[in-house]
Write a protein that holds these residues in place. Structure first.
Motif, PDB file in Angstrom:
ATOM      1  N   ARG A 189       0.712  -0.719  -0.024  1.00  0.00           N
ATOM      2  CA  ARG A 189       0.326  -0.116  -0.287  1.00  0.00           C
ATOM      3  C   ARG A 189       0.564   1.478   0.209  1.00  0.00           C
ATOM      4  O   ARG A 189       0.114   2.138  -1.101  1.00  0.00           O
ATOM      5  N   ILE A 190       2.248   1.046   0.630  1.00  0.00           N
ATOM      6  CA  ILE A 190       2.617   2.026   0.335  1.00  0.00           C
ATOM      7  C   ILE A 190       3.605   2.443  -0.829  1.00  0.00           C
ATOM      8  O   ILE A 190       4.103   3.649  -1.377  1.00  0.00           O
ATOM      9  N   SER A 191       4.068   1.611  -0.958  1.00  0.00           N
ATOM     10  CA  SER A 191       4.978   1.167  -2.487  1.00  0.00           C
ATOM     11  C   SER A 191       4.157   1.520  -3.731  1.00  0.00           C
ATOM     12  O   SER A 191       4.357   2.335  -4.691  1.00  0.00           O
ATOM     13  N   LYS A 192       2.943   1.441  -3.469  1.00  0.00           N
ATOM     14  CA  LYS A 192       2.009   1.573  -4.821  1.00  0.00           C
ATOM     15  C   LYS A 192       1.637   3.113  -5.297  1.00  0.00           C
ATOM     16  O   LYS A 192       2.069   3.254  -6.204  1.00  0.00           O
ATOM     17  N   ALA A 193       2.233   3.984  -4.425  1.00  0.00           N
ATOM     18  CA  ALA A 193       1.379   5.740  -5.040  1.00  0.00           C
ATOM     19  C   ALA A 193       3.392   5.946  -4.336  1.00  0.00           C
ATOM     20  O   ALA A 193       3.170   7.165  -4.196  1.00  0.00           O
ATOM     21  N   TRP A 194       4.250   4.907  -4.415  1.00  0.00           N
ATOM     22  CA  TRP A 194       5.760   5.862  -3.648  1.00  0.00           C
ATOM     23  C   TRP A 194       6.598   5.038  -4.955  1.00  0.00           C
ATOM     24  O   TRP A 194       7.507   3.832  -4.763  1.00  0.00           O
ATOM     25  N   ALA A 207       2.140  -2.271  17.490  1.00  0.00           N
ATOM     26  CA  ALA A 207       3.410  -2.784  17.404  1.00  0.00           C
ATOM     27  C   ALA A 207       3.428  -1.192  15.602  1.00  0.00           C
ATOM     28  O   ALA A 207       2.325  -0.420  15.342  1.00  0.00           O
ATOM     29  N   VAL A 208       4.787  -0.664  16.002  1.00  0.00           N
ATOM     30  CA  VAL A 208       5.271   0.225  14.895  1.00  0.00           C
ATOM     31  C   VAL A 208       6.726  -0.101  14.038  1.00  0.00           C
ATOM     32  O   VAL A 208       7.309   0.432  15.080  1.00  0.00           O
ATOM     33  N   PRO A 209       6.197  -1.546  13.048  1.00  0.00           N
ATOM     34  CA  PRO A 209       7.394  -1.610  12.455  1.00  0.00           C
ATOM     35  C   PRO A 209       7.687  -0.117  11.405  1.00  0.00           C
ATOM     36  O   PRO A 209       6.997   0.660  11.351  1.00  0.00           O
ATOM     37  N   HIS A 210       8.767   0.222  11.378  1.00  0.00           N
ATOM     38  CA  HIS A 210       9.855   1.079   9.973  1.00  0.00           C
ATOM     39  C   HIS A 210      11.287   0.507   9.724  1.00  0.00           C
ATOM     40  O   HIS A 210      11.595  -0.522   9.864  1.00  0.00           O
ATOM     41  N   ALA A 211      11.199   1.578   8.966  1.00  0.00           N
ATOM     42  CA  ALA A 211      12.408   0.689   7.945  1.00  0.00           C
ATOM     43  C   ALA A 211      12.903   2.602   7.754  1.00  0.00           C
ATOM     44  O   ALA A 211      12.153   3.638   7.612  1.00  0.00           O
ATOM     45  N   VAL A 212      14.515   3.034   7.208  1.00  0.00           N
ATOM     46  CA  VAL A 212      14.795   4.259   6.236  1.00  0.00           C
ATOM     47  C   VAL A 212      14.614   3.374   4.866  1.00  0.00           C
ATOM     48  O   VAL A 212      15.440   2.400   4.800  1.00  0.00           O
ATOM     49  N   ILE A 213      14.517   4.482   3.821  1.00  0.00           N
ATOM     50  CA  ILE A 213      14.661   4.026   2.669  1.00  0.00           C
ATOM     51  C   ILE A 213      16.288   4.902   1.929  1.00  0.00           C
ATOM     52  O   ILE A 213      16.088   6.285   2.433  1.00  0.00           O
ATOM     53  N   PRO A 214      16.831   4.321   1.587  1.00  0.00           N
ATOM     54  CA  PRO A 214      18.014   4.580   1.475  1.00  0.00           C
ATOM     55  C   PRO A 214      16.917   6.006   0.159  1.00  0.00           C
ATOM     56  O   PRO A 214      16.777   5.726  -0.750  1.00  0.00           O
ATOM     57  N   GLY A 215      18.637   7.063   0.175  1.00  0.00           N
ATOM     58  CA  GLY A 215      18.344   8.538  -0.430  1.00  0.00           C
ATOM     59  C   GLY A 215      16.952   8.913  -0.595  1.00  0.00           C
ATOM     60  O   GLY A 215      16.024   9.632  -0.741  1.00  0.00           O
ATOM     61  N   GLY A 216      15.822   8.883   0.881  1.00  0.00           N
ATOM     62  CA  GLY A 216      14.445   9.401   0.157  1.00  0.00           C
ATOM     63  C   GLY A 216      14.378   9.939   1.370  1.00  0.00           C
ATOM     64  O   GLY A 216      15.541  10.520   2.488  1.00  0.00           O
ATOM     65  N   GLU A 217      13.970  11.135   1.396  1.00  0.00           N
ATOM     66  CA  GLU A 217      13.630  12.134   1.560  1.00  0.00           C
ATOM     67  C   GLU A 217      12.376  12.190   2.887  1.00  0.00           C
ATOM     68  O   GLU A 217      11.787  13.206   3.506  1.00  0.00           O
ATOM     69  N   GLU A 218      10.549  12.114   2.161  1.00  0.00           N
ATOM     70  CA  GLU A 218       9.503  12.021   2.366  1.00  0.00           C
ATOM     71  C   GLU A 218       9.634  10.793   3.971  1.00  0.00           C
ATOM     72  O   GLU A 218      10.857  10.122   3.296  1.00  0.00           O
ATOM     73  N   ASN A 219       8.813  11.327   3.684  1.00  0.00           N
ATOM     74  CA  ASN A 219       7.889   9.814   5.104  1.00  0.00           C
ATOM     75  C   ASN A 219       6.624   9.447   4.713  1.00  0.00           C
ATOM     76  O   ASN A 219       6.124   9.923   4.227  1.00  0.00           O
ATOM     77  N   ARG A 220       6.588   7.899   4.845  1.00  0.00           N
ATOM     78  CA  ARG A 220       4.613   8.255   4.356  1.00  0.00           C
ATOM     79  C   ARG A 220       4.817   6.588   5.488  1.00  0.00           C
ATOM     80  O   ARG A 220       5.428   6.219   6.032  1.00  0.00           O
ATOM     81  N   MET A 221       2.971   6.323   5.438  1.00  0.00           N
ATOM     82  CA  MET A 221       2.475   5.449   6.855  1.00  0.00           C
ATOM     83  C   MET A 221       1.549   4.833   6.319  1.00  0.00           C
ATOM     84  O   MET A 221       0.317   4.976   5.437  1.00  0.00           O
ATOM     85  N   ALA A 222       1.743   3.292   6.783  1.00  0.00           N
ATOM     86  CA  ALA A 222       0.414   2.753   6.263  1.00  0.00           C
ATOM     87  C   ALA A 222       0.032   2.194   8.245  1.00  0.00           C
ATOM     88  O   ALA A 222       0.879   1.956   8.886  1.00  0.00           O
ATOM     89  N   ALA A 223      -1.382   1.787   8.048  1.00  0.00           N
ATOM     90  CA  ALA A 223      -1.677   1.191   9.015  1.00  0.00           C
ATOM     91  C   ALA A 223      -2.551   0.102   9.043  1.00  0.00           C
ATOM     92  O   ALA A 223      -3.148   0.326   7.645  1.00  0.00           O
ATOM     93  N   ALA A 224      -2.661  -0.713  10.036  1.00  0.00           N
ATOM     94  CA  ALA A 224      -4.333  -1.504   9.867  1.00  0.00           C
ATOM     95  C   ALA A 224      -4.391  -2.625  11.449  1.00  0.00           C
ATOM     96  O   ALA A 224      -3.548  -2.426  12.234  1.00  0.00           O
ATOM     97  N   VAL A 225      -5.879  -2.362  11.089  1.00  0.00           N
ATOM     98  CA  VAL A 225      -6.406  -2.886  12.084  1.00  0.00           C
ATOM     99  C   VAL A 225      -6.848  -3.964  11.949  1.00  0.00           C
ATOM    100  O   VAL A 225      -7.745  -5.079  11.170  1.00  0.00           O
ATOM    101  N   ILE A 226      -6.247  -5.215  13.621  1.00  0.00           N
ATOM    102  CA  ILE A 226      -6.713  -6.638  12.958  1.00  0.00           C
ATOM    103  C   ILE A 226      -7.846  -7.202  14.248  1.00  0.00           C
ATOM    104  O   ILE A 226      -6.438  -7.217  15.414  1.00  0.00           O
ATOM    105  N   LEU A 273       2.351   1.323  10.250  1.00  0.00           N
ATOM    106  CA  LEU A 273       3.744   0.998   9.218  1.00  0.00           C
ATOM    107  C   LEU A 273       4.636   2.695   8.932  1.00  0.00           C
ATOM    108  O   LEU A 273       4.026   3.627   8.525  1.00  0.00           O
ATOM    109  N   LEU A 274       6.197   3.167   9.294  1.00  0.00           N
ATOM    110  CA  LEU A 274       6.056   3.994   9.044  1.00  0.00           C
ATOM    111  C   LEU A 274       7.541   3.550   8.008  1.00  0.00           C
ATOM    112  O   LEU A 274       8.855   3.139   8.449  1.00  0.00           O
ATOM    113  N   VAL A 275       7.769   4.496   7.095  1.00  0.00           N
ATOM    114  CA  VAL A 275       9.199   4.495   5.966  1.00  0.00           C
ATOM    115  C   VAL A 275       9.648   5.727   6.024  1.00  0.00           C
ATOM    116  O   VAL A 275       8.626   6.759   5.407  1.00  0.00           O
ATOM    117  N   GLY A 276      10.220   6.177   5.618  1.00  0.00           N
ATOM    118  CA  GLY A 276      11.253   7.733   5.293  1.00  0.00           C
ATOM    119  C   GLY A 276      12.567   7.608   5.324  1.00  0.00           C
ATOM    120  O   GLY A 276      13.117   7.074   5.496  1.00  0.00           O
TER     121      GLY A 276
END
Length: 444
Positions: free
Chosen positions: A34-39, A67-86, A105-108
């Motif tokens: 869901r994050i990568s679809k528009a990025w 839980a808040v999984p996350h990752a740093v994107i090499p060369g990235g400047e913006e930050n994107r987020m997705a969420a899920a309710v289970i 999920l926070l990446v950027g």
């Protein structure tokens, strides 16, 4: 300050059906898609690999259901987020008794990543807010709750006390106007209603502070530019001091300013107090980033984060027992000659980005290691260099203070021989004490 509400939209919110079973790997894959679809910057498989790599270092569970999984994107400047309710929960780690029901999920990019994580974790400490999110039945409902955290029915008690809030705020304004050069701060978390805050302020020159921007809509953010605090959950008795310290560090206020604070218990729905603060007297603070005596490599976000953790440890202890520990921060080169490991350094071998105290994912790890003897040594940018560290620095005879226990004596000693700051937690009194230049400069 970045608005988390604007980092999330309905396309990146997943509401898992109540009768569906899902595992952690599949859930993370769906969120990455869901994050990568528009990025265009990163594909879903590459993103998933980065997220899994971070998960292998430390668990990103922040609570029994979050839980808040996350990752740093090499060369990235913006930050994107997705969420899920289970609704049925998903097994996140070895704790099968408490499956995670809410995932962000926070990446950027590297630059703001840890600060955003810290702020997001602070915003998610409110249990009522979490309950509203986990019971959302659609992405639209979830987003509405997330953007306006305190939206919902107000207890009649709050309605009966709005007149009290208005009277207290009006008195605070009169006090501000009666003292030349005074400034007023409205602590918005007490009221929990952006529209009512707007009615109170009504264009007046007021500084607004809050623990989370989801309280406000976009028009309020634009008009008043509230300052979002990077910590929540501290005791009310020291909450104002924390905020003043943070604003001082950012240069928003000066140490000679006279501040009129209008505040109440966070989440109560009304104001109940006015506090007049002169920073130099209130904080007993002989140092600041502007004064030149603050460690040159120490970032204020690091210092306030350590104070937050220290305050939580002092108030809550660990597993029901009081905890005493010591944090030494800044001036790594000056501190190093006076250290040796008492145990194998538990942070050795990890990448700097995986052991930064601003990362909420390692909060539980830090609190667990606080039970062992020795100090945490922390770089000015928040990187934890070691734990269980013995300190050998000693103050001069003139600097020596009587009546200090071993931990506080170590804090005094290391700050006497270096430019570092030391934050000590007393196991017996549960007080937090800050040492600088071989002397006690603040006690919370």
């Amino acid at each position: 300050m970045t608005s988390f509400g604007r980092m999330l939209d309905t396309d990146r919110i997943l509401i898992v059906k109540a009768d569906r079973l899902i595992d952690k790997k599949e859930l993370l894959s769906l969120l990455c898609e869901r994050i990568s679809k528009a990025w265009d910057l990163v594909g879903s498989e590459q993103l998933l690999t980065l997220v899994h790599k971070r998960e292998e270092t430390f668990s990103t569970r922040l609570g029994p259901m979050l839980a808040v999984p996350h990752a740093v994107i090499p060369g990235g400047e913006e930050n994107r987020m997705a969420a899920a309710v289970i609704p049925n929960g998903v097994e996140w780690d070895s704790d099968t008794d408490y499956p995670v029901r809410l995932v962000f999920l926070l990446v950027g990019g590297q630059e703001d990543h840890l600060k955003l994580l810290s702020e997001l974790a602070a915003a998610l400490q409110d249990e009522t807010f979490l309950l509203r999110l986990t019971t959302a039945t659609s992405p639209k409902a979830f987003l509405s709750v997330f953007r306006r955290r305190d939206e919902g029915p107000v207890h009649p008690f709050v309605h009966r006390h709005r007149d009290l809030s208005a009277a207290i705020f009006e008195q605070a304004l009169r006090l501000r106007d009666a003292v030349d050069g005074a400034r007023i701060i409205l602590h918005a978390d007490a009221l929990g209603d952006g529209e009512y805050i707007d009615e109170l302020i009504h264009g007046k020159n007021v500084l607004v502070v809050s623990g989370g921007e989801t309280l406000f809509d976009a028009s309020f953010l634009e008009r008043y530019k509230p300052i979002i605090m990077p910590f929540r959950g501290v005791r009310r008795s020291i909450h104002v001091q924390f905020i003043l310290l943070y604003l001082l560090g950012r240069g928003v206020i000066g140490e000679d300013d006279l501040i009129v604070n209008a505040y109440g218990k966070p989440g109560s729905g009304f104001l109940d107090s006015i506090r007049l603060s002169h920073l130099k007297r209130e904080l007993n603070l002989p140092f600041s980033p502007q004064s030149g005596t603050f460690p040159a490599d120490l970032e204020l976000s690091t210092f306030t984060r350590i104070l937050q953790l220290a305050s939580q440890l002092a108030a809550e202890g660990r597993e029901g027992k009081p905890v005493g520990t010591l944090f030494v921060v800044g001036d790594q080169a000056g501190v190093y000659p006076y250290t040796r490991q008492m145990i194998v350094n538990p942070f050795h071998g990890y990448a700097d980005s995986d052991k930064n105290i601003l990362d909420p994912g390692i909060e539980e790890t830090v609190k667990e290691y606080a039970k062992i003897d020795g100090a945490f040594i922390i770089r000015g940018d928040g990187t934890i260099l070691s734990a269980g560290t013995f300190l050998s620095g000693q103050p001069t005879a003139d600097e020596m203070q009587s009546g200090l226990g071993a931990r506080h004596a170590a804090a005094q000693g290391i700050t006497a021989v270096s430019k570092a700051l030391a934050i000590a937690i007393s196991e017996s009194t549960r007080k937090v004490t800050v040492f600088q230049s071989g002397r006690r400069v603040m006690e919370l």
